[in-house]
Design a protein around this motif. Structure first.
Motif, PDB file in Angstrom:
ATOM      1  N   LEU A 102       0.679  -1.053  -0.195  1.00 42.24           N
ATOM      2  CA  LEU A 102      -0.257  -0.201  -0.154  1.00 42.24           C
ATOM      3  C   LEU A 102       0.652   1.321  -0.008  1.00 42.24           C
ATOM      4  CD1 LEU A 102      -3.097  -0.855   2.118  1.00 42.24           C
ATOM      5  CD2 LEU A 102      -2.862  -0.918   0.227  1.00 42.24           C
ATOM      6  N   ASN A 154       3.170   2.676  -2.263  1.00 44.78           N
ATOM      7  CA  ASN A 154       3.331   3.131  -2.985  1.00 44.78           C
ATOM      8  C   ASN A 154       1.559   3.467  -3.675  1.00 44.78           C
ATOM      9  OD1 ASN A 154       6.413   3.828  -4.142  1.00 44.78           O
ATOM     10  ND2 ASN A 154       5.715   0.895  -4.834  1.00 44.78           N
ATOM     11  N   ILE A 155       1.004   3.056  -3.417  1.00 39.36           N
ATOM     12  CA  ILE A 155      -0.787   3.640  -3.886  1.00 39.36           C
ATOM     13  C   ILE A 155      -0.818   4.900  -3.009  1.00 39.36           C
ATOM     14  CG2 ILE A 155      -2.075   1.891  -2.507  1.00 39.36           C
ATOM     15  CD1 ILE A 155      -3.414   1.502  -5.014  1.00 39.36           C
ATOM     16  N   ASN A 202       0.930   6.952  -1.128  1.00 37.21           N
ATOM     17  CA  ASN A 202       1.732   8.035  -2.186  1.00 37.21           C
ATOM     18  C   ASN A 202       1.616   8.751  -3.351  1.00 37.21           C
ATOM     19  OD1 ASN A 202       4.473   9.438  -1.687  1.00 37.21           O
ATOM     20  ND2 ASN A 202       5.139   8.277  -2.966  1.00 37.21           N
ATOM     21  N   GLU A 203       1.068   7.561  -4.687  1.00 37.29           N
ATOM     22  CA  GLU A 203       0.196   7.711  -5.767  1.00 37.29           C
ATOM     23  C   GLU A 203      -0.645   8.650  -5.124  1.00 37.29           C
ATOM     24  OE1 GLU A 203       1.524   7.866  -8.613  1.00 37.29           O
ATOM     25  OE2 GLU A 203       3.821   7.139  -7.968  1.00 37.29           O
ATOM     26  N   ALA A 208       8.969   4.779  -2.757  1.00 32.95           N
ATOM     27  CA  ALA A 208       9.533   3.901  -2.999  1.00 32.95           C
ATOM     28  C   ALA A 208      10.067   2.586  -2.395  1.00 32.95           C
ATOM     29  CB  ALA A 208      10.574   3.692  -4.472  1.00 32.95           C
ATOM     30  N   SER A 218       8.624   0.542   0.562  1.00 35.12           N
ATOM     31  CA  SER A 218       7.633  -0.416   0.214  1.00 35.12           C
ATOM     32  C   SER A 218       7.338  -1.752   0.033  1.00 35.12           C
ATOM     33  CB  SER A 218       7.271   0.527  -1.486  1.00 35.12           C
ATOM     34  OG  SER A 218       8.386   0.049  -2.028  1.00 35.12           O
TER      35      SER A 218
END
Lengths: 579, 79
Positions: A248, A250-251, A253-254, A272, A275
């Protein structure tokens, strides 16, 4: 029908009782919350003789239902002052249920200082003096108890933080390898155990799947269905075993919702590096004892747990999960995975809730006590100051709300004095509704709106808009209360939300085990009753709608990158429990 | 025009050399949508569950402009 083990720390007795009829169909959180509401005066001091700490396996725990090994721990919380339930995996709950124990209720307070160990085996239960374990971390304690009483024992324990009655002390259980770290972490339950002088509960039996089932044939059919659903759902069959829950990082963060440096941004430039993808890479490169796809208890088919190895391939920490990674990483500006895993290990050993510890560290970094990004200083703070209960260690041990007050800060991310987990409510507004209105203070598991806000599980509700969030949170809070009573891991919910035959299969299991004829509708009513019980306790303890609010800074400070504030109106928050 | 595409979790196998912290910089002529970009990168659309363009959820049909950053995920969850 099972039995309740009542442990009186004033008298130093442990006696079995019959289960009252009204508790027959309660398990897990439903039972801990009912017992606390029935037996603890709402005005009791959480660390005093009138509070009680309750350990309860779920309704399905001790059967071969997949992922059904959760242990609920409940009490009045020293951190929030509310009723509290926190649940964990590990091997202990299945053993309790296999011995026919529906709940262990620990009450009273020993007349003088001193520690005890509660030993439960197939012949009975007794309290034995445990002074020799004073100050011991959970790793040494668990290893020592396995040597003394036998490997494969289930151990519920506290570290030095619990003994010192720190408000962020958690309660640990162990996995099959004998490592502590499966935490009922939130709300200071370890301090309640410490106040009772109970260092550990040891359950000595190899029984795992021995809870009675009335109709084994129907039960087996329902087990096959739920197992199939978990095997079919791509989240539970691919992402979680391959990357762990930190997939989770990265998602979020995006999505601009990863709270960074004490909730000052929704994006972390080092995401990253910490992650789930980076963890999987480290496990593959370092080899040794490291692994992904690790199961925290027998019968888990999801296997979201991991073992993060050090550079030599030895166990550094297990598990390293998303919320812990976030709390000890991005929230502190720390982008070094080894520092994060070491901080996590120290939390497990000293007996600290990883989330509250990370949120408190973030506040202390904001105050300038240590610098954002300084992993070594954070390690030192946990290992030297918190472990030994120095004044600075005690400040950390008081939790994030206290630290914010002590240093005169306004950016203090708490609700009902509990630190917020890993989703910024301004960019994931459904979680804001859950944090504000939860019966337990800011808690993510209690109504995980991230499903529809971010993950597109169970539909989609735009995370940046206020509309639709109250309904989303309400429905999830009701369903989650029921799941928390079942003993099923909450991660089964991804399949329960998306696959139509999954939830009926759970109802079929309960009917086959208990000889009932419940329907899917009954599940939601059951969840609502749990929430009503918890709300009533909190109301009697003095909590009102004014406490169901996010901290003011989240309405005033715009969160980058979306430049959003939390804008779900108060009057809408007050409708969450209109049922 | 230039856009950035970053693949996560199990989708990383379609760009195995991509570092963890950097997306693929792709030069593609407009008009460009998310699905066209993914096809050009060799990513099967049925493996993609969540798409974000510049940190907001988006669909396969969303049109892209120069400098956009696209993040693609398979079904993931946790917590």
């Amino acid at each position: 029908m099972g039995k309740i083990l009542r442990v009186n720390m004033t008298e130093l007795t442990a006696k079995y009782e019959d289960v009252p009829e009204k508790y027959a169909l309660l398990g897990g959180r439903a039972l801990t919350s009912a017992l606390v509401a029935d037996e603890v005066p709402p005005d009791a001091h959480p660390l005093g003789e009138n509070n009680k700490i309750v350990f309860a396996p779920g309704l399905l725990t001790g059967t071969n239902a997949p992922c059904s090994g959760r242990l609920s721990v409940g009490a009045k919380s020293p951190l929030t002052g509310t009723i509290k339930e926190s649940n964990a995996g590990g091997i202990t709950a299945q053993k309790l249920a296999s011995l026919g124990i529906k709940a262990v209720v620990v009450e009273g307070r020993p007349p003088e200082d001193g520690l005890h160990l509660l030993v439960i085996n197939e012949d009975g239960a007794e309290l034995v003096p445990a002074g020799k374990f004073a100050g011991m971390g959970c790793y040494a304690l668990t290893r020592g108890l396995w040597q003394e009483y036998g490997a494969n024992s289930g151990i519920i324990s506290i570290g030095p933080a619990g003994e010192m009655r720190m408000a962020l002390a958690g309660v640990s259980t162990n996995d099959r390898e004998g490592d502590p770290g499966r935490y009922a972490g939130r709300g200071g339950l370890g301090a309640v155990m410490g106040a009772k002088g109970l260092k550990a509960v040891l359950v000595r039996t190899d029984k795992t799947f021995d809870a009675p089932v009335k109709d084994p044939e129907k039960f087996a059919e329902a087990v096959r269905k739920l197992t199939k659903a978990l095997a079919e759902h791509p989240v539970t069959n691919q992402a979680l075993p391959a990357y762990g829950t930190a997939v989770l990082i990265n998602i979020l963060n995006e999505a601009g919702g990863l709270p960074t440096r004490n909730f000052s941004s929704g994006r972390f430039e080092g995401a990253a590096k910490v992650s789930g993808e980076a963890m999987a890479e480290a496990v593959a490169q370092r080899g040794g004892k490291g692994r992904t796809g690790h199961a925290c208890h027998p019968g888990c088919v999801i296997r979201c747990s991991n073992i993060i190895p050090d550079a030599k391939g030895e166990v550094l920490c297990t598990p390293v999960e998303y919320e812990s990674t976030w709390a000890l990483g991005p929230n502190c500006g720390i982008d070094n995975l080894d520092h994060i895993a070491m901080l996590n290990r120290l939390c497990n050993d000293v007996g600290l809730d990883t989330i509250e510890t990370g949120v408190t560290l973030g506040v202390l970094m904001e105050a300038g006590v240590l610098a954002f990004g300084d992993g070594e200083a954070a390690i030192n703070l946990l290992d030297r100051e918190a472990r030994n209960g120095t004044p600075l260690g005690r400040i950390l041990g008081g939790g994030s709300a206290l630290a914010g007050k002590l240093f005169g800060l306004t950016r203090v991310p708490t609700v009902k004095d509990q630190g917020m987990p890993a989703y910024d409510p301004r960019a994931v507004k459904g979680m804001g509704v859950t944090y504000a209105t939860s019966t337990m203070g800011a808690d993510h598991t209690i109504g995980y709106s991230v499903t529809a806000n971010i993950l597109k599980v169970g539909g989609f509700v735009d995370p940046l808009q206020a509309e639709g969030q109250v309904d989303l949170s309400r429905n999830l809070q009701v369903a989650t209360a029921a799941v928390d009573a079942s003993g099923l891991c909450l991660f089964t919910a991804f399949a329960l939300l998306d696959i139509d035959y999954a939830l009926p299969s759970v109802v079929d299991m309960i009917n086959a085990q208990y000889g009932t004829s419940l329907t899917v509708d009954d599940v939601f009513n059951y969840g609502k009753e749990i929430l009503k019980t918890e709300r009533a306790f909190n109301a009697a303890a003095g909590f009102t709608a004014a406490h169901d609010r996010l901290p003011e800074f989240m309405k005033l400070e715009k969160l980058p990158p979306h430049q959003v504030t939390f804008d779900v109106p108060n009057e809408e928050l007050d409708t969450v429990f209109n049922f | 025009m230039q856009v950035e595409l970053q693949l996560f979790a199990t989708l990383r196998k379609y760009a195995p050399d991509q570092p963890l912290d950097k997306g693929l910089v792709m030069n593609v002529e407009p008009p460009l949508t998310v699905s066209i970009l993914l096809e050009k990168a060799g990513v099967p659309l049925d493996k993609v569950k969540i798409i974000m363009v510049n940190n907001r959820h988006a669909g396969f049909d969303q049109e892209l402009a120069a400098g956009d950053r696209v993040a693609a995920f398979p079904p993931v969850a946790g917590g």
